[in-house]
Scaffold this active site. Structure first.
Site, PDB file in Angstrom:
ATOM      1  N   ALA A 261       0.833  -1.210   0.000  1.00 14.11           N
ATOM      2  CA  ALA A 261       0.000   0.000   0.000  1.00 14.11           C
ATOM      3  C   ALA A 261       0.868   1.261   0.000  1.00 14.11           C
ATOM      4  O   ALA A 261       0.558   2.238  -0.688  1.00 14.11           O
ATOM      5  CB  ALA A 261      -0.934   0.003   1.212  1.00 14.11           C
TER       6      ALA A 261
ATOM      7  N   PRO B  29      -1.774 -12.694  -7.188  1.00 15.60           N
ATOM      8  CA  PRO B  29      -2.431 -13.832  -6.527  1.00 15.60           C
ATOM      9  C   PRO B  29      -1.470 -14.962  -6.159  1.00 15.60           C
ATOM     10  O   PRO B  29      -1.645 -15.609  -5.128  1.00 15.60           O
ATOM     11  CB  PRO B  29      -3.440 -14.305  -7.582  1.00 15.60           C
ATOM     12  N   LYS B  30      -0.439 -15.164  -6.970  1.00 18.39           N
ATOM     13  CA  LYS B  30       0.470 -16.286  -6.717  1.00 18.39           C
ATOM     14  C   LYS B  30       1.277 -16.053  -5.431  1.00 18.39           C
ATOM     15  O   LYS B  30       1.312 -16.900  -4.536  1.00 18.39           O
ATOM     16  CB  LYS B  30       1.409 -16.446  -7.908  1.00 18.39           C
TER      17      LYS B  30
ATOM     18  N   GLY C 103       0.488  -9.308   4.676  1.00 12.13           N
ATOM     19  CA  GLY C 103       1.685  -9.865   5.296  1.00 12.13           C
ATOM     20  C   GLY C 103       1.413 -10.630   6.575  1.00 12.13           C
ATOM     21  O   GLY C 103       2.059 -11.625   6.865  1.00 12.13           O
ATOM     22  N   GLU C 104       0.464 -10.174   7.371  1.00 12.78           N
ATOM     23  CA  GLU C 104       0.339 -10.729   8.716  1.00 12.78           C
ATOM     24  C   GLU C 104      -0.971 -11.450   8.984  1.00 12.78           C
ATOM     25  O   GLU C 104      -1.042 -12.299   9.864  1.00 12.78           O
ATOM     26  CB  GLU C 104       0.532  -9.603   9.756  1.00 12.78           C
TER      27      GLU C 104
ATOM     28  N   GLY D 277      -3.146  -5.163   2.196  1.00 12.72           N
ATOM     29  CA  GLY D 277      -2.012  -5.800   2.875  1.00 12.72           C
ATOM     30  C   GLY D 277      -2.340  -7.196   3.355  1.00 12.72           C
ATOM     31  O   GLY D 277      -3.416  -7.473   3.859  1.00 12.72           O
TER      32      GLY D 277
ATOM     33  N   GLN E 267       2.117 -16.225   0.630  1.00 14.76           N
ATOM     34  CA  GLN E 267       2.360 -15.501   1.869  1.00 14.76           C
ATOM     35  C   GLN E 267       1.301 -15.839   2.920  1.00 14.76           C
ATOM     36  O   GLN E 267       1.608 -16.037   4.089  1.00 14.76           O
ATOM     37  CB  GLN E 267       2.399 -13.991   1.612  1.00 14.76           C
TER      38      GLN E 267
HETATM   39 MO1  MOS Z   1       6.211  -6.681  11.195  1.00 15.08          MO
HETATM   40  S1  MOS Z   1       5.709  -7.666  12.823  1.00 15.08           S
HETATM   41  O1  MOS Z   1       5.500  -5.232  11.293  1.00 15.08           O
HETATM   42  O2  MOS Z   1       7.496  -7.042  10.246  1.00 15.08           O
END
Ligand code: MOS
Length: 726
Positions: A502, A616-617, A687-688, A685, A622
């Site tokens: 983003a 998408p891949k 990532g988490e 996002g 992730q």
């Molecule tokens: Mo992270 S836990 O913001 O890399």
């Protein structure tokens, strides 16, 4: 579906990580760590080390390297740097640095350093420290306590007491280490222009700033280079090896290389704190929440570096409730430093909240998914700011249909000696971004460069730069050369907080508009390809007078080899209009052996609403990685400390992480609703969020299979054998 642009160099060994830089005349540094948890270093006997073969120098608090404390860019606090005083606040703290001609010589000599301490009592138990907990700093959680109460209600206790059904339980989560494949390391070299450091890190520009602050030089004199990073997850900021190698290289006048051993990574970096969380839920018999109280205690270190904001990150946001009370305390301990680790707050917080919701469902005799839908919200309780875009209900329904949730029965079912159960949980992760600047260069050969300092710690950001760059310029991604991981590039693309796409993506949109504006000006300028004409840009071409030319043709016509512009973007007014979060529904099936109580996850499915998915891949990979991490938190991971503060399992023999045999096929789905209220590219996002909720889904499935409610992570065989059926 784009493959990673950094895939081929990585799998063919062409990608150079920090430690892969071998410079002539390099000396090698090895860290000496403390062997007590609290006290003062009385003396260090270094004669034997200094006279050992190949040793160049031995640094210690008695003969320190010149380092100052830089300021943490997020909390505004001073960062700790090694060797500046004789205080020891945890077992495994860097207290010495031996530099020799070879790595082996440095390591051997480090073993010869003899340290005497004046020890002080060490606090190493979170359970013992709960009584002496202190409020968490506002900067780390937003507020130390928060209450939302309905107009006629005096206190959360009154609200709980007035509820028809209440559930209260206390949950425990473990210390965890990031265990990035690439250990923290650095190669540092000085020349007339200053320092160059090759060191895996989450943002090259932050690394340069930290090192400049520590070394007392200008940020422009530090060149941080990290195009490839072997995992980060919140724990790969400027490290002890980077500070020490940079300072030693300066005084020695030669390159210095230093890396932590795997064991050292467990103490000389920073861990996820352990937590204790008490949750009280009050509802009516139909399942409507009336009261939610979430009290958290996070371990922290002697310097109060970080708090795991479990209450704020989860119960602040998940469900509609008339009454809400959150508190967040911390317990300082003489244990290794703590910091953010993937979904800090959300990951352990969701274990507590989503287990408690499952407990409430069981108490009410309600389907846990129905209970969640019943308390669905359109914004955080007590906030006027509605979610910008929320399709969590669709995630629940799509997931339930695909997973076969309707086949779940309250007591699970059996398959021979295996007890089989299903569990689910909600996942949320806030959607935000950081200010970022991106540079775009159009070149006469029809290619473009898209660059920002940042880092790609395996997340796929490099590929995102090429995809969003290509889209913004209306050319194929093959013609875009993305660049990252260099502090001399425009500042942006910090890989943290699930923000990089983003942040950088929004700046790319600006940079593309700027550079295309320049291109059009060039095309219509005197001597330009369309001199004096009205020009437009579309489909990767400049159009005028019924003709069109590529940007390469326009540049060549003007005799210009390339055209560069930057663009910047930062969060703005939208923050005052909406709340922003990604959402998901995690499902899993677990099989627990009737006699041995071995627990095996046999099916996994996550369905996510994370705005637009750029690639998408890589996104699927992730998220799958995050879900596997969640299973790891549920069943495997936990860093244990002995009473003297020594990590008992601080290596990869004792610190369990899942292997292929522990993980079934991972199902990942996205319901895709681009969120352009959040940012110009509509991506929130990923990532988490993949790890959030998964530990609770596993615990809930184990309860469904066995009737055993385990409220402490990781859920080991021992805990399952000791647990009593409800
Ligand atoms: Mo992270 S836990 O913001 O890399």
């Amino acid at each position: 579906m784009a493959s990673r642009v950094d895939g081929p160099p990585k799998v063919s060994g062409q990608a150079k990580y920090g430690m892969d830089h071998n410079l002539p005349d390099t000396a090698h540094g090895y860290l000496v760590l403390s062997t007590i948890a609290h006290g003062e270093i009385e003396s260090m006997e270094v004669t034997a080390a200094k006279t050992a073969p190949g040793v160049v120098e031995v640094y210690s608090p008695f003969d320190p390297l010149d380092l100052r404390k830089p300021i943490n860019p997020f909390f505004g606090t001073e960062m700790w740097v090694p060797l500046q005083d004789r205080e020891v606040t945890y077992y495994g703290q860097p207290i010495g640095f031996v530099v020799a001609e070879t790595f082996e010589q440095a390591r051997d000599a480090a073993m010869l350093v003899e340290v005497s301490y004046r020890p002080r009592p060490a606090a190493t138990s979170l359970a013992d420290g709960l009584e002496s907990a202190v409020d968490a700093p506002l900067a780390m959680v937003g507020a130390s306590a928060l209450a939302v109460l309905a107009p006629d209600v005096e206190s959360i206790e009154d609200a709980l007491a007035a509820s028809e059904v209440t559930v209260e339980a206390t949950y425990h989560t473990a210390y965890q280490n990031h265990v990035a494949m690439e250990p923290h390391s650095a190669v540092a070299v000085w020349d007339a222009e200053g320092l160059t450091v090759y060191s895996g890190n989450q943002a090259a520009n932050f690394q340069a700033n930290d090192l400049a602050g520590a070394l007392g030089v200008e940020p422009s004199e530090v060149h941080a280079v990290n195009p490839f990073v072997g995992g980060a997850f919140g724990g790969k900021m400027t490290s002890a090896p980077a500070f020490l190698a940079a300072a030693a290289a300066r005084v020695l006048g030669r390159p210095v290389k230093a890396a932590l051993s795997r064991e050292q990574v467990f103490t000389a970096t920073a861990n996820r704190p352990a937590t204790v969380q008490r949750i009280s839920l009050g509802a009516d018999r139909g399942g409507t929440l009336n009261a939610l109280r979430h009290e958290s205690w996070s371990s922290t270190d002697a310097r109060h570096s970080f708090v795991e904001p479990t209450s704020y990150a989860t119960s602040r946001n998940y469900y509609a409730t008339r009454n809400l009370y959150l508190s967040q305390k911390m317990v300082p301990l003489n244990l290794p430093p703590v910091t953010s680790m993937r979904a800090p707050g959300e990951a352990p917080g969701s274990f507590a909240l989503e287990s408690a919701i499952d407990e409430l469902a069981a108490t009410l005799g309600m389907d846990p998914l129905e209970l969640r839908l019943k308390n669905y919200n359109s914004g955080p309780p007590g906030s006027d700011l509605q979610w910008s875009s929320k399709h969590l209900d669709e995630c629940y329904r799509v997931g339930a249909a695909e997973f076969g949730w309707s086949h779940r029965t309250p007591g699970g079912h059996t398959d021979g000696d295996w007890l089989v159960g299903m569990g689910m949980a909600t996942a949320m992760y806030s959607a935000s971004r950081f200010p970022a600047t991106v540079g775009i260069t159009l070149r006469a050969d029809e290619t473009a460069v898209v660059e920002t300092s940042g880092a790609d710690p395996g997340t796929g950001l490099l590929t995102v730069l090429s995809l969003v760059g290509a889209e913004s310029l209306d050319i194929p991604p093959e013609r875009v050369e993305p660049r990252l991981g260099d502090s001399r590039l425009p500042p942006g693309g910090f890989s943290a907080g699930s923000t990089a796409t983003a942040s950088a993506g929004s700046a790319i949109v600006e940079a593309a508009a700027n550079v295309l504006g320049e291109l059009l000006a060039l095309a219509s300028a005197p001597g330009g390809a369309f001199e004096g004409a009205e020009v437009t840009y579309a489909d990767g071409k400049v159009h005028a007078q019924g003709r069109s030319k590529t940007f390469g043709e326009v540049l060549r016509a003007a005799g210009v080899p390339s055209l560069s512009m930057t663009g910047s973007s930062a969060p703005g007014e939208e923050m005052t209009k909406h709340s922003f979060s990604s959402f998901g529904a995690q499902f899993c099936e677990v099989r627990v052996h009737r006699w041995t109580r071995e627990a095996r996850v046999s099916r996994l499915l996550g369905v996510f609403d994370a705005g637009r998915i750029i690639n998408p891949k890589a996104a699927r990979s992730q998220i799958a990685g995050g879900m596997i991490w969640g299973v790891s938190a549920a069943l495997h991971e936990g860093l244990e400390f002995e009473a003297n503060g020594r990590a008992a399992n601080g290596d990869l023999a004792g610190y369990l992480v899942p292997v292929n045999a522990d993980i079934p096929e991972v199902g990942v789905h996205f319901v895709e609703y681009p969120d352009t209220l959040a940012n110009p590219i509509g991506a929130r996002g990923i990532g988490e969020i993949g790890t959030v909720g998964m530990a609770a889904a596993v615990a809930n499935a184990i309860h469904n299979a066995t009737g055993l409610r385990i409220r402490e992570l990781p859920i080991t065989i021992e805990k399952l054998l000791d647990a009593d059926h409800e």
